[in-house]
Scaffold this active site. Structure first.
Site: not given
Ligand code: AR6
Length: 204
Positions: A153-155, A39, A53, A63
Site C-alpha cells: 500500500g503506502v509503502y 477485509d 509501522n 493498520d
Molecule cells: N483488509 C485487507 N487488506 C487491506 C485492508 C483491509 N481491511 N485495508 C487495506 N488493505 P497498507 P503498507 C490493503 O498501506 O504498505 C499504515 O499507515 C491495501 O490495499 O495498509 O505495509 C501503517 O501504519 C494494501 O494492498 O500497508 C504504516 O505506516 C495492503 O493492505 C503503513 O501504512 C497494505 O497496505 C504500512 O504500509
C-alpha cells in the site's frame, strides 16, 4: 480497496456476487496457502497479521482498519510493547504479538515491512517480516493465520515482487501451521498474488 472486493458473505455467494474466488494451494507437508479477496478485519482464525509501522500506534490502511475493529484495548496493548531508545516498538523486518480483542481473530501479529526502495535492499526486509511473523505463530500455537499484502500500500512495494517473496518465505517457514491465507483488498494485489501462487504452487 475497491467496492467490488468488500468482504461480504463467503463460499458460493462470493462468486454469484462477483467477489473474487478463494483458491487453495499446497505449501509443504500439510500446510495450505489460501488466496482470497476481502477485509482482513472480518477474518476468523487464530491470528491476523497487521502491516504496521515501527511505532506500532496505528496508522492508515489495514493498520487503521485493524485498530478500528479491535478497539482501544489494542492501542493500549501496543503502547505496552517495550520501545527502544528511539521509541521504536517494532523495527522494520521484526514482528510483535498482541491479543485480537474485538476482532474475530485471537491474536494480532504486528509486523513492519519495508518502504520500497529497490529489490536488493527491500526484499530481505520483506522476507524477514514474513519469516518473523510465521515464527511468532509457531511460538504461540497459531495454526491459522491471515496476511495482508504487506508493504504493497503506502509503502509502495510492487505487488508481483512482494508476492514472490511472500510465497517463497511461506514455503520455507510454514511447517506446523495448517492454514496461511492472503486476504487481499483489491485487484491490484489479488491478481498478482494469485498469478504467482498459480505459477509456484500446486492446487489442493
Ligand atoms: N483488509 C485487507 N487488506 C487491506 C485492508 C483491509 N481491511 N485495508 C487495506 N488493505 P497498507 P503498507 C490493503 O498501506 O504498505 C499504515 O499507515 C491495501 O490495499 O495498509 O505495509 C501503517 O501504519 C494494501 O494492498 O500497508 C504504516 O505506516 C495492503 O493492505 C503503513 O501504512 C497494505 O497496505 C504500512 O504500509
Amino acid at each position: 480497496g475497491m467496492v467490488s472486493m468488500n468482504a461480504r458473505g463467503a463460499g458460493s455467494s462470493r462468486r454469484r456476487s462477483g467477489l473474487p474466488t478463494r483458491r487453495l494451494f499446497k505449501l509443504k507437508d500439510s500446510s495450505v496457502l489460501a488466496i482470497s479477496g476481502g477485509d482482513l478485519t472480518k477474518w476468523k482464525g487464530d491470528a491476523v497479521v497487521n502491516a504496521a509501522n515501527e511505532w506500532m500506534l496505528g496508522g492508515g490502511g489495514v493498520d487503521g482498519a485493524i485498530h478500528r475493529a479491535a478497539g482501544r484495548d489494542l492501542l493500549k496493548a501496543c503502547y505496552d510493547v517495550e520501545p527502544n531508545s528511539e521509541d521504536i516498538r517494532c523495527p522494520t523486518g521484526e514482528a510483535r504479538i498482541t491479543p485480537g480483542f474485538r476482532l474475530p481473530a485471537k491474536f494480532v501479529i504486528h509486523t513492519v515491512g519495508p518502504v520500497y526502495e529497490n529489490k536488493e535492499v527491500s526484499a530481505p526486509l520483506l522476507r524477514s517480516a514474513i519469516k518473523n511473523s510465521l515464527l511468532l505463530c509457531k511460538e504461540n500455537g497459531v495454526k491459522s493465520v491471515a496476511f495482508p499484502a504487506i508493504s504493497c500500500g503506502v509503502y509502495g512495494y510492487p505487488a508481483g515482487e512482494a508476492a514472490e517473496i511472500a510465497i517463497d518465505t511461506m514455503l520455507e517457514f510454514s511447517e506446523g501451521i495448517d492454514l496461511i491465507e492472503f486476504v487481499l483488498f483489491g485487484k491490484d494485489t489479488y491478481n498478482p498474488f494469485m498469478k504467482k501462487a498459480s505459477e509456484k504452487l500446486a492446487v489442493v
